[in-house]
Design a protein around this motif. Sequence first.
Motif, PDB file in Angstrom:
ATOM      1  N   THR A  15       0.840  -1.201   0.000  1.00 15.43           N
ATOM      2  CA  THR A  15       0.000   0.000   0.000  1.00 15.43           C
ATOM      3  C   THR A  15       0.871   1.246   0.000  1.00 15.43           C
ATOM      4  OG1 THR A  15      -1.820  -1.122   1.130  1.00 15.43           O
ATOM      5  CG2 THR A  15      -1.766   1.277   1.287  1.00 15.43           C
ATOM      6  N   GLN A  16       1.896   1.260   0.844  1.00 14.82           N
ATOM      7  CA  GLN A  16       2.804   2.410   0.888  1.00 14.82           C
ATOM      8  C   GLN A  16       3.540   2.581  -0.433  1.00 14.82           C
ATOM      9  OE1 GLN A  16       5.320   2.448   4.377  1.00 14.82           O
ATOM     10  NE2 GLN A  16       3.567   2.238   5.759  1.00 14.82           N
ATOM     11  N   ALA A  17       3.943   1.483  -1.056  1.00 16.03           N
ATOM     12  CA  ALA A  17       4.619   1.560  -2.358  1.00 16.03           C
ATOM     13  C   ALA A  17       3.671   2.083  -3.433  1.00 16.03           C
ATOM     14  CB  ALA A  17       5.160   0.190  -2.749  1.00 16.03           C
ATOM     15  N   ALA A  18       2.400   1.668  -3.376  1.00 20.05           N
ATOM     16  CA  ALA A  18       1.417   2.120  -4.364  1.00 20.05           C
ATOM     17  C   ALA A  18       1.138   3.609  -4.213  1.00 20.05           C
ATOM     18  CB  ALA A  18       0.122   1.324  -4.227  1.00 20.05           C
ATOM     19  N   GLU A  19       1.121   4.088  -2.964  1.00 22.26           N
ATOM     20  CA  GLU A  19       0.777   5.488  -2.710  1.00 22.26           C
ATOM     21  C   GLU A  19       1.957   6.438  -2.890  1.00 22.26           C
ATOM     22  OE1 GLU A  19      -0.920   5.336   1.211  1.00 22.26           O
ATOM     23  OE2 GLU A  19      -2.810   4.498   0.479  1.00 22.26           O
ATOM     24  N   GLY A  20       3.162   6.006  -2.535  1.00 23.25           N
ATOM     25  CA  GLY A  20       4.287   6.931  -2.574  1.00 23.25           C
ATOM     26  C   GLY A  20       5.543   6.409  -3.236  1.00 23.25           C
ATOM     27  N   GLY A  21       5.462   5.252  -3.862  1.00 20.16           N
ATOM     28  CA  GLY A  21       6.647   4.668  -4.469  1.00 20.16           C
ATOM     29  C   GLY A  21       7.529   4.019  -3.408  1.00 20.16           C
ATOM     30  N   LEU A  22       8.645   3.509  -3.848  1.00 15.40           N
ATOM     31  CA  LEU A  22       9.587   2.865  -2.940  1.00 15.40           C
ATOM     32  C   LEU A  22      10.697   3.840  -2.578  1.00 15.40           C
ATOM     33  CD1 LEU A  22       9.806  -0.594  -4.719  1.00 15.40           C
ATOM     34  CD2 LEU A  22       8.814  -0.139  -2.491  1.00 15.40           C
ATOM     35  N   PRO A  23      10.854   4.175  -1.307  1.00 22.85           N
ATOM     36  CA  PRO A  23      11.888   5.127  -0.914  1.00 22.85           C
ATOM     37  C   PRO A  23      13.285   4.505  -0.924  1.00 22.85           C
ATOM     38  CG  PRO A  23      10.731   4.335   1.025  1.00 22.85           C
ATOM     39  CD  PRO A  23      10.046   3.736  -0.177  1.00 22.85           C
ATOM     40  N   GLY A  24      14.279   5.325  -1.193  1.00 25.14           N
ATOM     41  CA  GLY A  24      15.674   4.882  -1.114  1.00 25.14           C
ATOM     42  C   GLY A  24      15.952   3.647  -1.946  1.00 25.14           C
ATOM     43  N   ASN A  25      16.634   2.696  -1.334  1.00 28.93           N
ATOM     44  CA  ASN A  25      17.010   1.461  -2.025  1.00 28.93           C
ATOM     45  C   ASN A  25      16.017   0.325  -1.827  1.00 28.93           C
ATOM     46  OD1 ASN A  25      19.429   2.483  -3.069  1.00 28.93           O
ATOM     47  ND2 ASN A  25      20.491   2.099  -1.139  1.00 28.93           N
ATOM     48  N   HIS A  26      14.861   0.616  -1.240  1.00 25.26           N
ATOM     49  CA  HIS A  26      13.886  -0.443  -0.988  1.00 25.26           C
ATOM     50  C   HIS A  26      13.432  -1.081  -2.298  1.00 25.26           C
ATOM     51  CE1 HIS A  26      13.218   0.114   3.324  1.00 25.26           C
ATOM     52  NE2 HIS A  26      13.390   1.408   3.097  1.00 25.26           N
ATOM     53  N   HIS A  27      13.284  -2.379  -2.264  1.00 23.81           N
ATOM     54  CA  HIS A  27      12.684  -3.129  -3.362  1.00 23.81           C
ATOM     55  C   HIS A  27      12.160  -4.437  -2.792  1.00 23.81           C
ATOM     56  CE1 HIS A  27      16.965  -4.190  -3.241  1.00 23.81           C
ATOM     57  NE2 HIS A  27      16.667  -5.346  -3.799  1.00 23.81           N
ATOM     58  N   PHE A  28      11.138  -4.965  -3.429  1.00 25.82           N
ATOM     59  CA  PHE A  28      10.447  -6.137  -2.904  1.00 25.82           C
ATOM     60  C   PHE A  28      10.593  -7.326  -3.840  1.00 25.82           C
ATOM     61  CE2 PHE A  28       7.199  -2.875  -1.192  1.00 25.82           C
ATOM     62  CZ  PHE A  28       7.990  -2.595  -0.094  1.00 25.82           C
ATOM     63  N   TYR A  29      10.898  -8.461  -3.270  1.00 29.71           N
ATOM     64  CA  TYR A  29      10.834  -9.739  -3.960  1.00 29.71           C
ATOM     65  C   TYR A  29       9.577 -10.430  -3.445  1.00 29.71           C
ATOM     66  CZ  TYR A  29      15.683  -9.529  -5.604  1.00 29.71           C
ATOM     67  OH  TYR A  29      16.843  -9.181  -6.245  1.00 29.71           O
ATOM     68  N   LEU A  30       8.708 -10.820  -4.351  1.00 27.58           N
ATOM     69  CA  LEU A  30       7.470 -11.511  -3.980  1.00 27.58           C
ATOM     70  C   LEU A  30       7.418 -12.835  -4.725  1.00 27.58           C
ATOM     71  CD1 LEU A  30       5.806  -8.222  -4.386  1.00 27.58           C
ATOM     72  CD2 LEU A  30       4.999  -9.628  -2.512  1.00 27.58           C
ATOM     73  N   THR A  31       7.372 -13.908  -3.976  1.00 29.18           N
ATOM     74  CA  THR A  31       7.205 -15.233  -4.568  1.00 29.18           C
ATOM     75  C   THR A  31       5.771 -15.662  -4.295  1.00 29.18           C
ATOM     76  OG1 THR A  31       9.524 -15.756  -4.147  1.00 29.18           O
ATOM     77  CG2 THR A  31       8.055 -17.615  -4.579  1.00 29.18           C
ATOM     78  N   PHE A  32       5.123 -16.213  -5.317  1.00 30.87           N
ATOM     79  CA  PHE A  32       3.722 -16.617  -5.180  1.00 30.87           C
ATOM     80  C   PHE A  32       3.471 -17.895  -5.951  1.00 30.87           C
ATOM     81  CE2 PHE A  32       4.073 -13.831  -8.801  1.00 30.87           C
ATOM     82  CZ  PHE A  32       3.279 -14.404  -9.768  1.00 30.87           C
ATOM     83  N   THR A  33       2.437 -18.607  -5.536  1.00 30.99           N
ATOM     84  CA  THR A  33       2.046 -19.832  -6.228  1.00 30.99           C
ATOM     85  C   THR A  33       1.254 -19.454  -7.473  1.00 30.99           C
ATOM     86  OG1 THR A  33       0.046 -20.022  -4.901  1.00 30.99           O
ATOM     87  CG2 THR A  33       1.980 -21.207  -4.110  1.00 30.99           C
ATOM     88  N   THR A  34       1.640 -20.025  -8.583  1.00 31.88           N
ATOM     89  CA  THR A  34       0.938 -19.729  -9.830  1.00 31.88           C
ATOM     90  C   THR A  34      -0.259 -20.654 -10.037  1.00 31.88           C
ATOM     91  OG1 THR A  34       2.477 -21.156 -11.042  1.00 31.88           O
ATOM     92  CG2 THR A  34       2.990 -18.799 -10.966  1.00 31.88           C
ATOM     93  N   ASP A  35      -0.350 -21.707  -9.210  1.00 34.10           N
ATOM     94  CA  ASP A  35      -1.478 -22.627  -9.358  1.00 34.10           C
ATOM     95  C   ASP A  35      -2.685 -22.222  -8.510  1.00 34.10           C
ATOM     96  OD1 ASP A  35      -0.357 -23.269  -6.914  1.00 34.10           O
ATOM     97  OD2 ASP A  35      -0.131 -25.404  -7.328  1.00 34.10           O
ATOM     98  N   ASN A  36      -2.598 -21.116  -7.800  1.00 37.92           N
ATOM     99  CA  ASN A  36      -3.750 -20.592  -7.066  1.00 37.92           C
ATOM    100  C   ASN A  36      -4.790 -20.152  -8.102  1.00 37.92           C
ATOM    101  OD1 ASN A  36      -5.411 -18.323  -5.935  1.00 37.92           O
ATOM    102  ND2 ASN A  36      -4.286 -18.841  -4.080  1.00 37.92           N
TER     103      ASN A  36
END
Length: 151
Positions: A15-36
């Motif tokens: 939510t914070q990334a959607a509203e204000g972008g990612l500050p500094g060097n922050h970045h997210f790795y998201l792993t998810f199941t593709t069979d959901n």
Amino acid sequence: MVERALRGVVREALTQAAEGGLPGNHHFYLTFTTDNPDVDIPSYLKEQYPEEMTIVLQHQFFGLELDTAGFAVTLSFNNKHERLVIPFAAITTFADPSVNFALQFQRIPGAEDPSPPLPSQDHLEAPETADEPPKEEDGSKIVTLDNFRKK
């Protein structure tokens, strides 16, 4: 309860990334199941990643949108923008390497979101004070915290 709370951390970070972008060097790795069944990704990605896929939200992600069930984001794959829809229930790992932070969740193949909203306080009943714990309709007993407190 813990899984639900930790998935709330993911929801808040996105939510914070959607509203204000990612500050500094922050970045997210998201792993998810593709069979959901609620994961919506292009078929060629589903074929390439039949069970699990990891995406990175860092410099080039577009249209990050969230609702109570999950999020949608547009990413570039081989110079082609693709829209991904991912329910929170499908996420198995969330990490932000810039601050050495990671969460890992139980894999729930094909499951609905295991974190339904909590009931509002007006629907909660007052705790029972009788010696015998009340019983649910199925006959199971409700145990209150008072049973474990020193008297």
